[in-house]
Design an enzyme around this catalytic site. Structure first.
Site, PDB file in Angstrom:
ATOM      1  N   ARG A  76       0.567  -1.249  -0.381  1.00 61.10           N
ATOM      2  CA  ARG A  76       0.034   0.029  -0.131  1.00 61.10           C
ATOM      3  C   ARG A  76       1.387   1.280   0.248  1.00 61.10           C
ATOM      4  NH1 ARG A  76      -2.048   2.179   5.096  1.00 61.10           N
ATOM      5  NH2 ARG A  76      -1.678  -0.150   5.246  1.00 61.10           N
TER       6      ARG A  76
ATOM      7  N   ASP B  87      -8.864  18.324 -15.406  1.00 62.96           N
ATOM      8  CA  ASP B  87      -9.721  16.946 -15.999  1.00 62.96           C
ATOM      9  C   ASP B  87      -8.731  16.980 -17.778  1.00 62.96           C
ATOM     10  OD1 ASP B  87     -10.101  14.571 -16.873  1.00 62.96           O
ATOM     11  OD2 ASP B  87     -12.225  14.938 -16.038  1.00 62.96           O
TER      12      ASP B  87
END
Length: 381
Positions: free
Chosen positions: A49, A175
């Site tokens: 992780r 974006d």
């Protein structure tokens, strides 16, 4: 030595394996890493992780392609947006975004972050005065830009909005999913942050989910990385490897996507069943000249408004054969979607609602004559 885009797409972060000489770096499909004594980490790796070599190579590649210092990858585009927004925003803060952004982005901010005390206004991003009026100095922390927009293909002046955002103290986030860094690099135009759904053009083969945040802001990158680790929406090793493999052909794919979409758009201008074609490559598109300056190509996405209204739009979406009816976009195969009830269902009844006669096309890299014939056969007249 500086390298061109296609060279970096193939080589950035992709050194051959030093142990075997394998040209393609291996997939480090492991959840944890052996330590040389307590705290003795090999290469800084401890647990899957917190870090993984396959993910790190992709993150280096993403940063290189966008011209950023930091690339951080996530399990989906929305996971990337969520981590970024939670890194920036606190209760009472305000977000200004375009009035036809992706429905999932709007849902994330209004329905999830909204309950946390985040306020949002949707405005016409091409109206700089409207953007200035919507921004609240001191509380507007994010100016969210999507260009080309989804699904109406609006083109927004990134450089101009970067100045507006900077003047008000808001971070300008772009974006860049529809254009990809092959066609547009917002950081070079003054944006603070770029986000991607890497599921789309970066992966390019409809076989992987992922998202990314790229920035030059060291402090913000540290905050986003902390949430990547602490909240855990990481990109798995195999998905990172697939995305990297897809990126190697990004440049040539985007050339073909753009050429095919241009041909499709031009063919259906003036078609008896088509009211309007939304594609920035058309000289009649209101953002055509800006797109020609700001982008290196017009992309593979376009939408059409049908004269027959909702019934005609639904019929087209459900009648094509090569254009497959599915969510998502940016793969080598052509897809067709009905935004009103698919990608933008979450914004029905809001100012972002999409007209029911709109159909969105993700134009793939098949032979363009076959794509046009497929649409012609399905289009009502």
């Amino acid at each position: 030595m500086s390298s061109g885009f296609n060279t970096r797409a193939i080589h950035a972060g992709q050194d051959f394996d030093p142990t075997t000489g394998a040209v393609t770096p291996p997939i480090y499909q492991t959840s944890t890493f052996v330590q040389d004594g307590i705290g003795g980490l090999r290469g800084g790796y401890e647990y899957g992780r917190s870090g993984n070599p396959t993910r790190d190579s992709l993150q280096t590649l993403l940063a290189s392609l966008e011209g950023g210092a930091h690339g951080i990858s996530f399990s989906s585009g929305l996971a990337a947006e969520d981590a970024l927004l939670r890194s920036i925003l606190r209760p009472g803060d305000h977000v200004v975004l375009g009035n036809d952004v992706y429905g999932g982005t709007y849902r994330l901010i209004t329905r999830i972050l909204g309950s946390w005390g985040i306020e949002v206004d949707a405005v016409e991003m091409n109206d700089l005065d409207a953007v200035r009026a919507a921004l609240r100095p001191g509380s507007s922390r994010v100016l969210w830009v999507e260009t080309p927009s989804n699904p109406l293909m609006k083109i927004t002046d990134i450089a101009a909005l970067a100045e507006v955002g900077r003047a008000s103290g808001a971070l300008v986030v772009v974006d860049n999913t529809f254009a990809s860094p092959a066609l547009q690099r917002p950081l070079e135009l003054g944006a603070d942050v770029v986000v991607h759904s890497t599921t789309k053009y970066l992966g390019g083969h409809s076989d992987v989910l992922g998202g990314a945040v790229i920035t030059n802001d060291d402090q913000l990158a540290e905050q986003v990385r902390f949430l990547q680790f602490a909240a855990g929406a990481i990109l798995a090793p195999f998905e990172a490897w697939l995305t990297t493999r897809g990126i190697k052909t990004l440049g040539v794919r985007m050339e073909r996507h753009s050429a095919n979409a241009q041909a499709v758009a031009e063919h259906f201008v003036g078609h008896p069943g088509v009211e309007r074609v939304y594609y920035p490559g058309l000289p009649t598109h209101p953002g055509h000249e800006l797109a020609a300056r700001q982008m290196k190509g017009f992309g593979g996405m376009l939408s059409v408004a049908l004269r027959g209204g909702e019934e005609a739009a639904r019929k087209l979406a459900e009648s094509t054969k090569l254009f497959q009816l599915a969510e998502s976009l940016g793969g080598v195969e052509s897809l067709i979607g009905y935004p009103s009830e698919m990608t933008h269902a979450s914004v029905r009844g809001t100012p972002l609602e999409i007209a029911p006669n709109i159909v969105r096309l993700s134009v793939g890299i098949e032979d363009v004559d076959d794509l046009i014939a497929d649409l012609e056969e399905a289009l009502p007249r």
